[in-house]
Motif scaffolding. Structure first.
Motif, PDB file in Angstrom:
ATOM      1  N   SER A  70       0.818  -1.215   0.000  1.00  0.00           N
ATOM      2  CA  SER A  70       0.000   0.000   0.000  1.00  0.00           C
ATOM      3  C   SER A  70       0.849   1.260   0.000  1.00  0.00           C
ATOM      4  CB  SER A  70      -0.924   0.027   1.223  1.00  0.00           C
ATOM      5  OG  SER A  70      -2.005  -0.853   1.064  1.00  0.00           O
ATOM      6  N   ARG A  71       0.328   2.286  -0.696  1.00  0.00           N
ATOM      7  CA  ARG A  71       0.836   3.656  -0.570  1.00  0.00           C
ATOM      8  C   ARG A  71      -0.234   4.444   0.164  1.00  0.00           C
ATOM      9  NH1 ARG A  71       3.543   6.307  -5.861  1.00  0.00           N
ATOM     10  NH2 ARG A  71       4.035   7.837  -4.249  1.00  0.00           N
ATOM     11  N   PRO A  72      -0.049   4.724   1.450  1.00  0.00           N
ATOM     12  CA  PRO A  72      -1.119   5.331   2.263  1.00  0.00           C
ATOM     13  C   PRO A  72      -1.267   6.834   2.060  1.00  0.00           C
ATOM     14  CG  PRO A  72       0.815   4.958   3.611  1.00  0.00           C
ATOM     15  CD  PRO A  72       1.143   4.413   2.251  1.00  0.00           C
ATOM     16  N   GLY A  73      -1.547   7.230   0.809  1.00  0.00           N
ATOM     17  CA  GLY A  73      -1.702   8.656   0.523  1.00  0.00           C
ATOM     18  C   GLY A  73      -2.919   9.257   1.192  1.00  0.00           C
ATOM     19  N   LEU A  74      -4.078   8.600   1.069  1.00  0.00           N
ATOM     20  CA  LEU A  74      -5.298   9.105   1.696  1.00  0.00           C
ATOM     21  C   LEU A  74      -5.177   9.104   3.217  1.00  0.00           C
ATOM     22  CD1 LEU A  74      -8.075   7.425  -0.499  1.00  0.00           C
ATOM     23  CD2 LEU A  74      -7.488   9.848  -0.401  1.00  0.00           C
ATOM     24  N   GLU A  75      -4.487   8.089   3.738  1.00  0.00           N
ATOM     25  CA  GLU A  75      -4.314   8.018   5.189  1.00  0.00           C
ATOM     26  C   GLU A  75      -3.462   9.178   5.697  1.00  0.00           C
ATOM     27  OE1 GLU A  75      -5.601   4.150   3.711  1.00  0.00           O
ATOM     28  OE2 GLU A  75      -4.018   5.534   3.112  1.00  0.00           O
ATOM     29  N   VAL A  76      -2.417   9.520   4.975  1.00  0.00           N
ATOM     30  CA  VAL A  76      -1.580  10.659   5.360  1.00  0.00           C
ATOM     31  C   VAL A  76      -2.412  11.948   5.361  1.00  0.00           C
ATOM     32  CG1 VAL A  76       0.356  12.114   4.614  1.00  0.00           C
ATOM     33  CG2 VAL A  76       0.589   9.625   4.607  1.00  0.00           C
ATOM     34  N   GLN A 115       3.594  -0.888   4.087  1.00  0.00           N
ATOM     35  CA  GLN A 115       3.255   0.493   3.740  1.00  0.00           C
ATOM     36  C   GLN A 115       4.470   1.180   3.126  1.00  0.00           C
ATOM     37  OE1 GLN A 115       0.042   1.405   4.208  1.00  0.00           O
ATOM     38  NE2 GLN A 115      -0.341  -0.597   5.159  1.00  0.00           N
ATOM     39  N   VAL A 116       4.270   1.825   1.966  1.00  0.00           N
ATOM     40  CA  VAL A 116       5.372   2.484   1.262  1.00  0.00           C
ATOM     41  C   VAL A 116       5.057   3.967   1.096  1.00  0.00           C
ATOM     42  CG1 VAL A 116       6.734   2.582  -0.860  1.00  0.00           C
ATOM     43  CG2 VAL A 116       5.974   0.365   0.032  1.00  0.00           C
ATOM     44  N   LEU A 117       5.946   4.801   1.591  1.00  0.00           N
ATOM     45  CA  LEU A 117       5.816   6.250   1.455  1.00  0.00           C
ATOM     46  C   LEU A 117       6.785   6.748   0.395  1.00  0.00           C
ATOM     47  CD1 LEU A 117       5.651   7.301   5.232  1.00  0.00           C
ATOM     48  CD2 LEU A 117       3.745   6.928   3.665  1.00  0.00           C
ATOM     49  N   GLY A 118       6.237   7.328  -0.690  1.00  0.00           N
ATOM     50  CA  GLY A 118       7.068   7.890  -1.738  1.00  0.00           C
ATOM     51  C   GLY A 118       7.250   9.384  -1.554  1.00  0.00           C
ATOM     52  N   MET A 119       7.741  10.036  -2.593  1.00  0.00           N
ATOM     53  CA  MET A 119       7.997  11.480  -2.505  1.00  0.00           C
ATOM     54  C   MET A 119       6.701  12.259  -2.291  1.00  0.00           C
ATOM     55  SD  MET A 119      10.007  13.927  -5.212  1.00  0.00           S
ATOM     56  CE  MET A 119      11.572  13.114  -4.858  1.00  0.00           C
ATOM     57  N   THR A 120       5.605  11.829  -2.954  1.00  0.00           N
ATOM     58  CA  THR A 120       4.322  12.544  -2.817  1.00  0.00           C
ATOM     59  C   THR A 120       3.846  12.521  -1.371  1.00  0.00           C
ATOM     60  OG1 THR A 120       3.723  11.929  -5.076  1.00  0.00           O
ATOM     61  CG2 THR A 120       1.943  12.676  -3.637  1.00  0.00           C
ATOM     62  N   GLU A 121       3.820  11.334  -0.765  1.00  0.00           N
ATOM     63  CA  GLU A 121       3.342  11.208   0.620  1.00  0.00           C
ATOM     64  C   GLU A 121       4.269  11.936   1.594  1.00  0.00           C
ATOM     65  OE1 GLU A 121       1.819   8.042  -1.928  1.00  0.00           O
ATOM     66  OE2 GLU A 121       3.895   8.546  -1.389  1.00  0.00           O
ATOM     67  N   SER A 122       5.571  11.791   1.371  1.00  0.00           N
ATOM     68  CA  SER A 122       6.540  12.403   2.291  1.00  0.00           C
ATOM     69  C   SER A 122       6.474  13.927   2.248  1.00  0.00           C
ATOM     70  CB  SER A 122       7.958  11.928   1.951  1.00  0.00           C
ATOM     71  OG  SER A 122       8.080  10.534   2.141  1.00  0.00           O
ATOM     72  N   PHE A 168       3.323  15.137   3.893  1.00  0.00           N
ATOM     73  CA  PHE A 168       3.476  14.965   5.333  1.00  0.00           C
ATOM     74  C   PHE A 168       4.247  16.139   5.935  1.00  0.00           C
ATOM     75  CE2 PHE A 168       4.416  12.950   9.309  1.00  0.00           C
ATOM     76  CZ  PHE A 168       3.474  11.937   9.459  1.00  0.00           C
ATOM     77  N   GLU A 169       5.335  16.535   5.267  1.00  0.00           N
ATOM     78  CA  GLU A 169       6.228  17.567   5.798  1.00  0.00           C
ATOM     79  C   GLU A 169       5.673  18.975   5.614  1.00  0.00           C
ATOM     80  OE1 GLU A 169       8.817  17.369   7.552  1.00  0.00           O
ATOM     81  OE2 GLU A 169       9.753  15.419   7.265  1.00  0.00           O
ATOM     82  N   ARG A 170       5.062  19.243   4.444  1.00  0.00           N
ATOM     83  CA  ARG A 170       4.730  20.615   4.094  1.00  0.00           C
ATOM     84  C   ARG A 170       3.291  21.022   4.389  1.00  0.00           C
ATOM     85  NH1 ARG A 170       7.576  20.893  -1.931  1.00  0.00           N
ATOM     86  NH2 ARG A 170       9.683  20.253  -1.251  1.00  0.00           N
ATOM     87  N   MET A 171       2.367  20.047   4.370  1.00  0.00           N
ATOM     88  CA  MET A 171       0.954  20.395   4.448  1.00  0.00           C
ATOM     89  C   MET A 171       0.328  20.132   5.813  1.00  0.00           C
ATOM     90  SD  MET A 171       0.642  21.527   1.412  1.00  0.00           S
ATOM     91  CE  MET A 171      -1.130  21.831   1.401  1.00  0.00           C
TER      92      MET A 171
END
Length: 312
Positions: A32-38, A51-58, A61-64
């Protein structure tokens, strides 16, 4: 059992936190890429997946997110059934996620791979590692690109036939004990247990190492099982298939493969017959069926002769 430690070794992952959880078991084949969960939507969170966090999720997470939101998301991502969380591209993991993983003993890992490539590799690995599996008594040989599983009673001549096939230039996969995994519907992959890999047992001769005697080209580590050839002693009162129109199947786990029964009788070249069976199986998958062609010819001849087949 597949543990987080095994995927750490397999993919050369770095451990950031949650070291105590590296022996956790991975049970789900999906990633899973937990984009919605983030973003805060956890209603359908598949928490038992890797669970895999890519650049989009990371970056989201950091900026928003505020500090409180990052702490909340981190704690909700780290559930007891979650095997691990992996950050791709060597991206720095958020401090809140590192702390949450330490508190819940969920391994937080990092790979230098890009997200798409890593998920593809991980999915392929999990498909095989967690696939349903069974063991079968028999010999698996690669013949003209077709994985042929030779079965029959002990002493019927399976290994001797496999030796003859190897001498003819084909490749041995497993002798005596074949490990079979169902990686998808009707896709069965066979291999040899590590203890007997490359070995062949010939009664009266003993154990031989096929790779040592015939070279590296004579063995194969894994092969898709596509055809079963069952060897049995010839019985004079038994009727055997002569045309090939009756397509029998052998069931392994939840899949089926074609099956051919070959009666053993003095003077029959089993290796040659199995080679032809493999070639014929390959031709059938390419759209040509000799048995069906003969049946069509026969029907046409019957129609021409008005039901008479005297001249056949």
């Amino acid at each position: 059992m597949l543990t987080v430690k095994k995927i750490i070794d397999k993919f050369n992952l770095k451990i950031i936190s949650g070291n105590e959880g590296i022996d956790k078991e991975i049970v789900n084949i999906d990633v899973s890429r937990p984009g919605l969960e983030v973003a805060g939507y956890f209603s359908h969170y598949s928490s038992d997946r890797v669970q895999v966090l890519g650049m989009t999720e990371s970056s989201f997470f950091e900026r928003m997110l505020t500090e409180e939101e990052r702490e909340d998301r981190s704690k909700r991502l780290c559930r007891k059934e979650t095997p691990c969380i992996i950050v791709t591209r060597n991206l720095g993991a958020p401090l809140e996620l590192i702390e949450a993983c330490n508190q819940t003993h969920i391994p937080l890992l990092v790979t230098e791979d890009n997200t798409t490539n890593f998920i593809s590799r991980m999915s392929n690995f999990l498909e095989k590692a967690l696939a349903p599996e069974t063991n079968m008594h028999g010999v698996l040989v690669d013949i003209y690109g077709i994985g042929v599983l030779i079965t029959g009673e002990s002493g019927v001549g399976k290994s001797e036939t496999a030796l003859e096939l190897v001498k003819n230039g084909h490749r041995l996969v497993a002798d005596d004990n074949v490990e079979i995994k169902e990686v998808s519907k009707n896709v069965l992959m066979g291999s040899a247990p590590p203890l007997i890999r490359n070995l062949l047992e010939i009664r009266g001769l003993g154990i031989i190492n096929v790779m040592t005697l015939f070279g590296a080209g004579s063995i194969l580590e894994e092969k898709r099982v596509m055809l079963n050839v069952s060897l049995e002693p010839w019985e004079s009162d038994k009727t055997y298939e002569r045309l090939g129109l009756d397509q029998k199947k052998m069931r392994i786990l939840n899949s089926e493969i074609d099956q051919k029964t070959i009666p053993i009788r003095p003077g029959r070249s089993l290796a040659g017959i199995i080679e032809v069976a493999a070639m014929n199986h390959r031709m059938q998958h390419m759209g040509y069926d000799a048995a069906q062609e003969f049946n069509d010819r026969l029907n046409r001849q019957i129609q021409v002769n008005g039901g008479m087949i005297d001249d056949l």
